[in-house]
Design a protein around this motif. Structure first.
Motif, PDB file in Angstrom:
ATOM      1  N   ASP A   1       0.827  -1.206   0.000  1.00 29.09           N
ATOM      2  CA  ASP A   1       0.000   0.000   0.000  1.00 29.09           C
ATOM      3  C   ASP A   1       0.859   1.254   0.000  1.00 29.09           C
ATOM      4  O   ASP A   1       0.541   2.231  -0.680  1.00 29.09           O
ATOM      5  CB  ASP A   1      -0.935  -0.007   1.215  1.00 29.09           C
TER       6      ASP A   1
ATOM      7  N   LEU B   1      -5.746   8.138  -8.454  1.00 34.07           N
ATOM      8  CA  LEU B   1      -6.570   6.947  -8.225  1.00 34.07           C
ATOM      9  C   LEU B   1      -5.730   5.764  -7.723  1.00 34.07           C
ATOM     10  O   LEU B   1      -6.185   5.012  -6.854  1.00 34.07           O
ATOM     11  CB  LEU B   1      -7.335   6.576  -9.500  1.00 34.07           C
ATOM     12  N   VAL B   2      -4.526   5.606  -8.238  1.00 36.93           N
ATOM     13  CA  VAL B   2      -3.636   4.547  -7.737  1.00 36.93           C
ATOM     14  C   VAL B   2      -3.300   4.809  -6.273  1.00 36.93           C
ATOM     15  O   VAL B   2      -3.376   3.914  -5.422  1.00 36.93           O
ATOM     16  CB  VAL B   2      -2.347   4.433  -8.596  1.00 36.93           C
TER      17      VAL B   2
ATOM     18  N   SER C   1      -6.336   4.188  -4.048  1.00 38.60           N
ATOM     19  CA  SER C   1      -6.617   2.764  -3.838  1.00 38.60           C
ATOM     20  C   SER C   1      -5.650   2.179  -2.817  1.00 38.60           C
ATOM     21  O   SER C   1      -6.034   1.336  -2.007  1.00 38.60           O
ATOM     22  CB  SER C   1      -6.581   1.989  -5.157  1.00 38.60           C
TER      23      SER C   1
ATOM     24  N   VAL D   1      -6.972   3.470   0.586  1.00 38.21           N
ATOM     25  CA  VAL D   1      -8.189   2.750   0.976  1.00 38.21           C
ATOM     26  C   VAL D   1      -7.834   1.356   1.469  1.00 38.21           C
ATOM     27  O   VAL D   1      -8.338   0.895   2.497  1.00 38.21           O
ATOM     28  CB  VAL D   1      -9.192   2.671  -0.204  1.00 38.21           C
ATOM     29  N   HIS D   2      -6.951   0.677   0.745  1.00 36.78           N
ATOM     30  CA  HIS D   2      -6.575  -0.675   1.158  1.00 36.78           C
ATOM     31  C   HIS D   2      -5.805  -0.663   2.472  1.00 36.78           C
ATOM     32  O   HIS D   2      -5.927  -1.582   3.279  1.00 36.78           O
ATOM     33  CB  HIS D   2      -5.771  -1.373   0.068  1.00 36.78           C
TER      34      HIS D   2
ATOM     35  N   ALA E   1     -10.210  -2.721  -3.525  1.00 36.03           N
ATOM     36  CA  ALA E   1      -9.153  -1.717  -3.687  1.00 36.03           C
ATOM     37  C   ALA E   1      -7.978  -2.290  -4.468  1.00 36.03           C
ATOM     38  O   ALA E   1      -7.367  -1.591  -5.285  1.00 36.03           O
ATOM     39  CB  ALA E   1      -8.706  -1.201  -2.323  1.00 36.03           C
ATOM     40  N   GLU E   2      -7.652  -3.565  -4.234  1.00 33.80           N
ATOM     41  CA  GLU E   2      -6.556  -4.211  -4.976  1.00 33.80           C
ATOM     42  C   GLU E   2      -6.921  -4.360  -6.451  1.00 33.80           C
ATOM     43  O   GLU E   2      -6.110  -4.090  -7.332  1.00 33.80           O
ATOM     44  CB  GLU E   2      -6.231  -5.588  -4.386  1.00 33.80           C
ATOM     45  N   TYR E   3      -8.146  -4.798  -6.710  1.00 30.06           N
ATOM     46  CA  TYR E   3      -8.594  -4.943  -8.096  1.00 30.06           C
ATOM     47  C   TYR E   3      -8.649  -3.591  -8.790  1.00 30.06           C
ATOM     48  O   TYR E   3      -8.252  -3.458  -9.955  1.00 30.06           O
ATOM     49  CB  TYR E   3      -9.948  -5.642  -8.166  1.00 30.06           C
ATOM     50  N   ALA E   4      -9.126  -2.565  -8.086  1.00 25.00           N
ATOM     51  CA  ALA E   4      -9.188  -1.218  -8.657  1.00 25.00           C
ATOM     52  C   ALA E   4      -7.788  -0.719  -8.999  1.00 25.00           C
ATOM     53  O   ALA E   4      -7.575  -0.135 -10.066  1.00 25.00           O
ATOM     54  CB  ALA E   4      -9.878  -0.266  -7.682  1.00 25.00           C
ATOM     55  N   MET E   5      -6.842  -0.973  -8.109  1.00 26.64           N
ATOM     56  CA  MET E   5      -5.462  -0.552  -8.366  1.00 26.64           C
ATOM     57  C   MET E   5      -4.930  -1.210  -9.637  1.00 26.64           C
ATOM     58  O   MET E   5      -4.260  -0.563 -10.451  1.00 26.64           O
ATOM     59  CB  MET E   5      -4.561  -0.895  -7.189  1.00 26.64           C
TER      60      MET E   5
ATOM     61  N   ALA F   1      -0.625  -4.590  -7.032  1.00 23.13           N
ATOM     62  CA  ALA F   1      -1.974  -5.111  -6.802  1.00 23.13           C
ATOM     63  C   ALA F   1      -1.993  -6.636  -6.814  1.00 23.13           C
ATOM     64  O   ALA F   1      -2.603  -7.269  -5.945  1.00 23.13           O
ATOM     65  CB  ALA F   1      -2.937  -4.568  -7.855  1.00 23.13           C
TER      66      ALA F   1
END
Length: 115
Positions: A3, A36-37, A40, A43-44, A53-57, A94
Protein backbone atom coordinates in the motif's frame (compact mmCIF):
# COMPACT_ATOMS: atom_id res chain seq x y z
CA UNK A 1 4.19 -2.55 2.35
CA UNK A 2 2.38 -2.78 -1.00
CA UNK A 3 0.00 0.00 0.00
CA UNK A 4 2.87 2.38 0.76
CA UNK A 5 4.43 1.59 -2.62
CA UNK A 6 1.08 2.26 -4.32
CA UNK A 7 0.75 5.62 -2.58
CA UNK A 8 4.31 6.64 -3.54
CA UNK A 9 4.07 5.60 -7.20
CA UNK A 10 0.60 7.12 -7.52
CA UNK A 11 1.80 10.41 -6.05
CA UNK A 12 4.86 10.30 -8.35
CA UNK A 13 2.65 9.89 -11.43
CA UNK A 14 0.23 12.60 -10.28
CA UNK A 15 3.02 15.09 -9.64
CA UNK A 16 5.15 14.17 -12.67
CA UNK A 17 3.60 16.80 -14.99
CA UNK A 18 5.40 19.38 -12.84
CA UNK A 19 8.77 18.29 -14.28
CA UNK A 20 7.83 16.43 -17.47
CA UNK A 21 7.06 17.81 -20.90
CA UNK A 22 3.38 16.97 -21.46
CA UNK A 23 0.34 17.98 -23.40
CA UNK A 24 -3.10 18.40 -21.85
CA UNK A 25 -4.07 14.73 -22.31
CA UNK A 26 -0.83 13.46 -20.77
CA UNK A 27 -1.05 15.85 -17.86
CA UNK A 28 -4.60 14.91 -16.91
CA UNK A 29 -4.06 11.18 -17.51
CA UNK A 30 -1.07 11.15 -15.19
CA UNK A 31 -2.76 13.30 -12.55
CA UNK A 32 -6.11 11.49 -12.47
CA UNK A 33 -4.81 7.93 -12.74
CA UNK A 34 -1.91 8.65 -10.37
CA UNK A 35 -4.31 9.98 -7.75
CA UNK A 36 -6.57 6.95 -8.23
CA UNK A 37 -3.64 4.55 -7.74
CA UNK A 38 -2.59 6.41 -4.58
CA UNK A 39 -6.18 6.49 -3.28
CA UNK A 40 -6.62 2.76 -3.84
CA UNK A 41 -3.46 2.22 -1.78
CA UNK A 42 -4.80 4.49 0.98
CA UNK A 43 -8.19 2.75 0.98
CA UNK A 44 -6.57 -0.67 1.16
CA UNK A 45 -4.31 0.51 3.97
CA UNK A 46 -7.31 1.76 5.94
CA UNK A 47 -9.47 -1.28 5.17
CA UNK A 48 -7.22 -4.27 4.42
CA UNK A 49 -10.19 -6.61 4.04
CA UNK A 50 -11.44 -4.58 1.07
CA UNK A 51 -10.19 -6.59 -1.91
CA UNK A 52 -11.93 -4.25 -4.34
CA UNK A 53 -9.15 -1.72 -3.69
CA UNK A 54 -6.56 -4.21 -4.98
CA UNK A 55 -8.59 -4.94 -8.10
CA UNK A 56 -9.19 -1.22 -8.66
CA UNK A 57 -5.46 -0.55 -8.37
CA UNK A 58 -4.78 -3.19 -11.02
CA UNK A 59 -7.38 -1.65 -13.35
CA UNK A 60 -5.94 1.85 -12.82
CA UNK A 61 -2.48 0.45 -13.54
CA UNK A 62 -3.64 -1.08 -16.82
CA UNK A 63 -5.38 2.17 -17.78
CA UNK A 64 -2.23 4.12 -16.99
CA UNK A 65 -0.13 1.72 -19.06
CA UNK A 66 -2.33 2.08 -22.16
CA UNK A 67 -2.97 5.82 -21.68
CA UNK A 68 -0.08 7.04 -23.90
CA UNK A 69 -1.61 5.26 -26.90
CA UNK A 70 -5.28 5.81 -26.08
CA UNK A 71 -4.84 9.47 -25.14
CA UNK A 72 -2.31 10.02 -27.95
CA UNK A 73 0.64 11.29 -25.95
CA UNK A 74 3.15 8.56 -26.83
CA UNK A 75 5.34 11.21 -28.53
CA UNK A 76 6.05 12.69 -25.09
CA UNK A 77 8.77 10.26 -24.03
CA UNK A 78 9.00 11.19 -20.35
CA UNK A 79 5.25 11.17 -19.82
CA UNK A 80 4.89 7.89 -21.72
CA UNK A 81 7.63 6.12 -19.79
CA UNK A 82 6.21 7.39 -16.51
CA UNK A 83 2.79 6.02 -17.44
CA UNK A 84 4.23 2.68 -18.56
CA UNK A 85 6.49 2.15 -15.55
CA UNK A 86 3.98 3.32 -12.94
CA UNK A 87 1.22 1.34 -14.68
CA UNK A 88 3.24 -1.88 -14.57
CA UNK A 89 4.29 -1.27 -10.96
CA UNK A 90 0.67 -0.63 -9.93
CA UNK A 91 -0.43 -3.93 -11.47
CA UNK A 92 2.49 -5.79 -9.85
CA UNK A 93 1.71 -4.22 -6.46
CA UNK A 94 -1.97 -5.11 -6.80
CA UNK A 95 -1.30 -8.70 -7.89
CA UNK A 96 1.25 -9.31 -5.13
CA UNK A 97 -1.29 -8.08 -2.60
CA UNK A 98 -3.97 -10.50 -3.73
CA UNK A 99 -2.52 -13.82 -2.45
CA UNK A 100 -2.04 -12.33 1.02
CA UNK A 101 -5.58 -11.03 0.92
CA UNK A 102 -6.92 -14.42 -0.09
CA UNK A 103 -5.03 -16.21 2.68
CA UNK A 104 -6.26 -13.70 5.29
CA UNK A 105 -9.84 -14.14 4.17
CA UNK A 106 -9.60 -17.93 4.47
CA UNK A 107 -7.89 -17.82 7.85
CA UNK A 108 -4.59 -19.34 6.73
CA UNK A 109 -1.21 -17.98 7.78
CA UNK A 110 0.22 -18.51 4.30
CA UNK A 111 -1.01 -19.49 0.89
CA UNK A 112 -3.97 -21.81 0.89
CA UNK A 113 -3.25 -25.41 -0.08
CA UNK A 114 -5.71 -27.59 -1.92
CA UNK A 115 -6.32 -31.14 -0.73
Amino acid sequence: MQDVVAIVIGAFAALSPLWLDTNNAAMWSLIVLGVLVALSGLVHMARPEMTAAEYAMAVFGVLLFIAPWVMNFDAFTGASWTAWVVGVLAVVVAVTGLPMMSSRMHGHGGLATHH
